[in-house]
Design a protein around this motif. Structure first.
Motif, mmCIF file in Angstrom:
data_model
loop_
_atom_site.group_PDB
_atom_site.id
_atom_site.type_symbol
_atom_site.label_atom_id
_atom_site.label_comp_id
_atom_site.label_asym_id
_atom_site.label_seq_id
_atom_site.Cartn_x
_atom_site.Cartn_y
_atom_site.Cartn_z
ATOM 1 N N SER A 122 8.568 0.934 -6.616
ATOM 2 C CA SER A 122 6.919 0.310 -6.344
ATOM 3 C C SER A 122 6.319 -0.391 -7.772
ATOM 4 O O SER A 122 6.182 -0.950 -7.136
ATOM 5 C CB SER A 122 6.309 1.688 -5.777
ATOM 6 N N ILE B 98 4.377 -3.380 -7.947
ATOM 7 C CA ILE B 98 3.142 -3.545 -8.464
ATOM 8 C C ILE B 98 2.769 -4.295 -9.720
ATOM 9 O O ILE B 98 2.272 -5.592 -9.483
ATOM 10 C CB ILE B 98 2.512 -1.766 -8.659
ATOM 11 N N ILE C 156 -1.675 -3.463 -6.747
ATOM 12 C CA ILE C 156 -1.359 -1.910 -6.944
ATOM 13 C C ILE C 156 -1.138 -0.949 -5.190
ATOM 14 O O ILE C 156 -0.267 -1.207 -4.963
ATOM 15 C CB ILE C 156 -2.617 -0.868 -7.391
ATOM 16 N N GLY D 63 1.919 -3.230 -3.839
ATOM 17 C CA GLY D 63 2.812 -3.279 -4.141
ATOM 18 C C GLY D 63 3.987 -1.971 -3.942
ATOM 19 O O GLY D 63 4.736 -1.351 -3.539
#
Length: 473
Positions: free
Chosen positions: A22, A26, A304, A307
């Motif tokens: 992640s 992100i 964010i 992501g």
């Protein structure tokens, strides 16, 4: 050997895997978002462009999202398909999906470019470009050069999730970072030193996209878990259909955002003309410029959120393919907690620091109406950020589980039924402020539906059969 086979996806702790996949995702999405945001910051602080250039950027932005929507449908769909195929030990099926994705992406990007260049005036008018003549002039200049770069942009964005599915999230991140770095360096040179205006901002962006696309091409010749050969590229209807169905939620979430932005831009143009201040020619572009800026902040937050969720797609897909729904359920819990936390932090920033945020976008060069409207816009438009983050995570997680229909329907309700519907309806009662109310109302209503879906998903994962042999447990 375990790294090459991706078997570690059913063995490593979920928190560590989530961070591994992640965080690079992100960063990749944040950097991708920065392409447009950096342009807007430099444009806003160039006194010869100012809010007119900002408004032009707002007009063109949804049109870049159309290209992005097609690219992420191809890329995210292939990513989910590849992850499930690798989890089931079917490497050739994964390779076929990637090869088909490459062919379709290249063809689609050329079609989009041709349409944009051929129908430029009509398209810009549809998205509110004629709010005044100065804004329309800047919109045309910016849009022309952005359209030329569409093939590079779409290819880089489509290949990014595919590279992650091959087990290389860091390379996916690095390729996007490299392109953004080029854009950030060249923007001030072209805008302030060469004084190329909107063309300079666009050319800097396109050159960055060219580099990201070139790095993606290099990676395709050096893949780890999947090896491409000539047999991967002929279109296979069953493989392509399944891949695109898994990516349709990504497409609809983006394209419906475009529909919402088109509705918002047109309502801003219509009801701004009825406002005692913004009906004046010299201030007419302010509402469109400001709403565009607020959307850019929202885009950072959503980058964010997406992501975090998209980084989980390879993990969830592989574990579901390996019959480990228990791990998929636990990861869903971690994701929802994380997304709600992101929303809470972003909400505090938007509510407490709107004046500081708008100052980044040239407020010192504008009238007080610019700042006053921006503060109101930040505080109203973004007041339901926590539900917005939870909703988006739910849409993407359903996609990673292979539940394309449920994911698509929920996303469509949020973005089209609520997003477009309220953007068109509420201004009739509240004027220009009605545009701002449309987003929080949409998100709080969608959260009610998301809660039902979340509860059902937990039950289905709890009841699914588990095979722990692959984990070594």
């Amino acid at each position: 050997m375990e790294e090459k086979s991706n078997l570690y996806l059913v063995r490593e702790p979920l928190g560590r895997l989530m961070g591994k996949y992640s965080v690079p995702c992100i960063i990749s999405l944040l950097v991708a978002a920065l392409y447009n945001i950096v342009d807007q910051i430099f444009i806003a602080n160039a006194t010869y462009l100012g809010s007119y250039g900002n408004a032009a950027n707002t007009v063109v932005f949804p049109l870049t999202v159309v290209a992005l929507a097609i690219a992420v449908m191809i890329g995210d769909g292939s990513c989910a398909y590849v992850s499930i195929a690798l989890g089931a030990g079917e490497q050739h099926r994964a390779g076929r999906s990637i090869g088909n994705a490459i062919v379709v992406c290249l063809g689609a990007s050329l079609v989009v470019t041709a349409l944009y260049l051929g129908l430029q005036d009509t398209i810009l008018t549809m998205f509110g470009g004629r709010v005044n003549e100065e804004t329309f002039h800047h919109s045309k200049e910016y849009f022309t050069w952005i359209s030329i770069g569409i093939p590079f942009y779409m290819f880089g964005q489509a290949m990014n999730p595919i590279i992650r599915s091959d087990g290389s999230p860091r390379f996916a991140m690095a390729s996007t970072l490299a392109g953004a770095a080029v854009n950030i360096v060249l923007d001030p040179v072209f805008i302030f030193l060469f004084r190329w205006g909107m063309m300079g901002a666009a050319v800097a962006t396109v050159l960055g996209q060219v580099l990201t696309a070139a790095l993606a091409v290099w990676y395709l010749f050096h893949m780890k878990a999947v090896k491409l050969d000539k047999s991967c590229f002929p279109i296979k209807g069953a493989v392509l259909g399944k891949s695109l169905s898994l990516g349709i939620c990504s497409f609809l979430s983006q394209i419906s955002l475009v529909a919402a932005m088109a509705a918002i831009n047109n309502m801003i143009q219509k009801y701004g003309a009825l406002d005692p201040i913004f009906s004046q020619e010299q201030y007419a572009q302010i509402p469109m410029a400001v709403v565009g800026i607020v959307m850019k902040f929202f885009q950072i937050v959503i980058s964010i959120v997406v992501g975090m969720a998209a980084g989980c797609i390879p993990i969830v897909g592989y574990n579901m393919g390996a019959k480990r729904p228990d791990r998929a359920k636990k990861l869903f819990t971690l994701l929802l907690i994380g997304e709600a936390s992101v929303g809470a932090v972003a909400l505090l920033v938007a509510e407490l620091l709107p004046r500081q945020l708008i100052a980044l976008f040239g407020a010192k060069n504008e009238s007080r109406y610019y700042t006053d409207f921006a503060i109101r816009c930040f505080r109203i438009y973004l007041c339901m950020l926590i539900p917005a983050c939870i909703n988006k995570a739910t849409f993407i997680y359903l996609q990673s589980l292979g539940k394309a229909l449920a994911s698509t329907l929920l996303s469509m309700v949020r973005e089209v039924v609520f997003g477009v519907g309220f953007a068109l309806l509420l201004p009739a009662f509240f004027g220009l402020d009605g545009v701002l109310y449309s987003m929080p109302v949409s998100d709080i209503l969608t959260l009610i539906l998301s809660a039902i879906v979340i509860a059902y998903t937990y039950r289905s994962l709890t009841k699914a059969p588990i095979d722990k042999s692959a984990s070594g447990c």
